[in-house]
Scaffold this motif. Structure first.
Motif, PDB file in Angstrom:
ATOM      1  N   GLU A   1      -2.602   6.150   3.423  1.00  0.00           N
ATOM      2  CA  GLU A   1      -3.251   4.845   3.357  1.00  0.00           C
ATOM      3  C   GLU A   1      -2.387   3.761   4.013  1.00  0.00           C
ATOM      4  OE1 GLU A   1      -5.093   7.454   0.420  1.00  0.00           O
ATOM      5  OE2 GLU A   1      -3.025   6.983   0.909  1.00  0.00           O
TER       6      GLU A   1
ATOM      7  N   ARG B   1      -9.473  -1.176   7.653  1.00  0.00           N
ATOM      8  CA  ARG B   1      -9.155  -2.407   6.931  1.00  0.00           C
ATOM      9  C   ARG B   1      -8.019  -3.167   7.617  1.00  0.00           C
ATOM     10  NH1 ARG B   1      -9.488  -0.828   0.457  1.00  0.00           N
ATOM     11  NH2 ARG B   1     -11.613  -0.007   0.509  1.00  0.00           N
TER      12      ARG B   1
ATOM     13  N   ARG C   1      -0.522   3.147  -3.001  1.00  0.00           N
ATOM     14  CA  ARG C   1      -1.555   4.108  -2.635  1.00  0.00           C
ATOM     15  C   ARG C   1      -1.003   5.409  -2.063  1.00  0.00           C
ATOM     16  NH1 ARG C   1      -5.639   2.946  -5.420  1.00  0.00           N
ATOM     17  NH2 ARG C   1      -6.941   4.195  -4.050  1.00  0.00           N
TER      18      ARG C   1
ATOM     19  N   ASN D   1     -10.336   6.570   0.017  1.00  0.00           N
ATOM     20  CA  ASN D   1      -8.919   6.794   0.248  1.00  0.00           C
ATOM     21  C   ASN D   1      -8.731   7.525   1.568  1.00  0.00           C
ATOM     22  OD1 ASN D   1      -8.098   5.654  -2.246  1.00  0.00           O
ATOM     23  ND2 ASN D   1      -8.683   7.539  -3.286  1.00  0.00           N
TER      24      ASN D   1
ATOM     25  N   TYR E   1      -8.378   2.887   5.648  1.00  0.00           N
ATOM     26  CA  TYR E   1      -7.337   1.863   5.639  1.00  0.00           C
ATOM     27  C   TYR E   1      -6.949   1.448   7.054  1.00  0.00           C
ATOM     28  CZ  TYR E   1      -6.870   1.823   0.636  1.00  0.00           C
ATOM     29  OH  TYR E   1      -7.128   1.641  -0.703  1.00  0.00           O
TER      30      TYR E   1
ATOM     31  N   PHE F   1      -3.266   1.626   7.407  1.00  0.00           N
ATOM     32  CA  PHE F   1      -3.282   0.167   7.437  1.00  0.00           C
ATOM     33  C   PHE F   1      -2.287  -0.359   8.472  1.00  0.00           C
ATOM     34  CE2 PHE F   1      -2.255  -4.096   5.844  1.00  0.00           C
ATOM     35  CZ  PHE F   1      -3.519  -4.621   5.647  1.00  0.00           C
TER      36      PHE F   1
ATOM     37  N   LEU G   1       0.826  -1.209   0.000  1.00  0.00           N
ATOM     38  CA  LEU G   1       0.000   0.000   0.000  1.00  0.00           C
ATOM     39  C   LEU G   1       0.857   1.254   0.000  1.00  0.00           C
ATOM     40  CD1 LEU G   1      -2.780  -1.094   2.519  1.00  0.00           C
ATOM     41  CD2 LEU G   1      -3.061  -0.671   0.074  1.00  0.00           C
TER      42      LEU G   1
END
Length: 210
Positions: free
Chosen positions: A38, A116, A34, A108, A113, A42, A30
Motif C-alpha cells: 500500500e 490514491r 497498512r 487493499n 493506493y 501510494f 501508510l
C-alpha cells in the motif's frame, strides 16, 4: 541541456523529496499502518503525479490556473476534500493486523493506493505552484526548447521522488510490521493515519496559497 545543470538539479530534487510534506508523510503513515504494498503504491502514485504537474507547467496551463482565482480555489478545495476523504476511510478501517487475514473485496494492495497517491498529488495546487516556480530556474537559455527542458527536469524529479518515497515506504513498513503484529496497536495505527490525512486536508483547505 548541460550535464552540470542536471548534476546541480538532482541533489536539490532528492533533498526536496525527503523534506516533510503531504506526499512523504502519507507514505510514512501508510507504511506503518497498512503495509509495504500500500505504501509503495501510494509512493509511486505520488511520484507519477509529478509528471502531471510537469506537463501542465511545460504547456503553461499551471500559469493559467494560478492566474485564475476560481480555478485555483476549485483545485485547492478538491485536493483538500480528497485528502480528508482518505483520512475518513482510514478512520473507518478495522486496522491491519498480521494476525488477522484481510477480508476479501477490500481496496487493499498496490493498485488502489497507487491511484490514491496519483490523484492526491495531481489535484494539489501547492505542487502545481511549486513546479511552476521551481523547474524554470534550471532551464538553460539557448539550449533545448524551454518546454522540453521542463519535461526532462520533471521526469528526473519524478524518478528522484520515487527513490526517496520508496525508501521511506520500506523503512516505515519494517517498523509497522512489528506494531501490526500486536492486535491492540493495529487499530490505532489506522486512526493515527486517518487523523494525519484529515489534518493535511484541512491545512490545504485553509492555507492562503495566493
Amino acid at each position: 541541456m548541460h550535464a552540470h545543470t542536471l548534476l546541480t538539479f538532482i541533489p536539490v530534487a532528492l533533498l526536496l523529496a525527503f523534506a516533510p510534506g503531504p506526499d512523504n508523510l502519507g507514505v510514512l503513515a501508510l507504511g506503518v499502518s497498512r503495509g509495504r504494498r500500500e505504501s509503495l503504491g501510494f509512493a509511486i502514485g505520488c511520484a507519477a503525479g509529478c509528471l502531471n504537474h510537469t506537463l501542465l507547467a511545460a504547456l503553461g496551463i499551471s500559469a493559467l490556473i494560478a492566474a485564475s482565482p476560481l480555478a485555483f480555489h476549485m483545485l485547492q478545495y478538491s485536493g483538500a476534500a480528497y485528502l480528508t476523504w482518505m483520512g475518513i476511510q482510514a478512520l473507518r478501517s478495522r486496522g491491519v493486523s498480521l494476525n488477522r487475514p484481510q477480508p476479501t473485496g477490500t481496496d487493499n494492495g498496490f493498485k488502489p493506493y497507487f491511484r490514491r497517491g496519483l490523484i492526491a498529488n495531481a489535484i494539489n495546487p501547492k505542487v502545481a505552484l511549486f513546479f511552476l516556480a521551481f523547474l524554470p530556474q534550471f532551464v538553460v537559455p539557448g539550449a533545448w526548447p524551454a518546454p522540453l527542458q521542463i519535461l526532462v527536469l520533471g521526469l528526473v524529479f519524478a524518478v528522484c521522488s520515487t527513490l526517496c518515497f520508496a525508501l521511506i515506504a520500506i523503512g516505515a513498513n519494517r517498523i509497522g510490521a512489528w506494531l501490526r503484529g500486536r492486535e491492540r496497536f493495529a487499530l490505532w495505527l489506522d486512526r493515527i493515519t486517518g487523523g494525519l490525512f484529515i489534518a493535511l486536508g484541512l491545512k490545504l483547505a485553509f492555507s492562503d496559497l495566493r
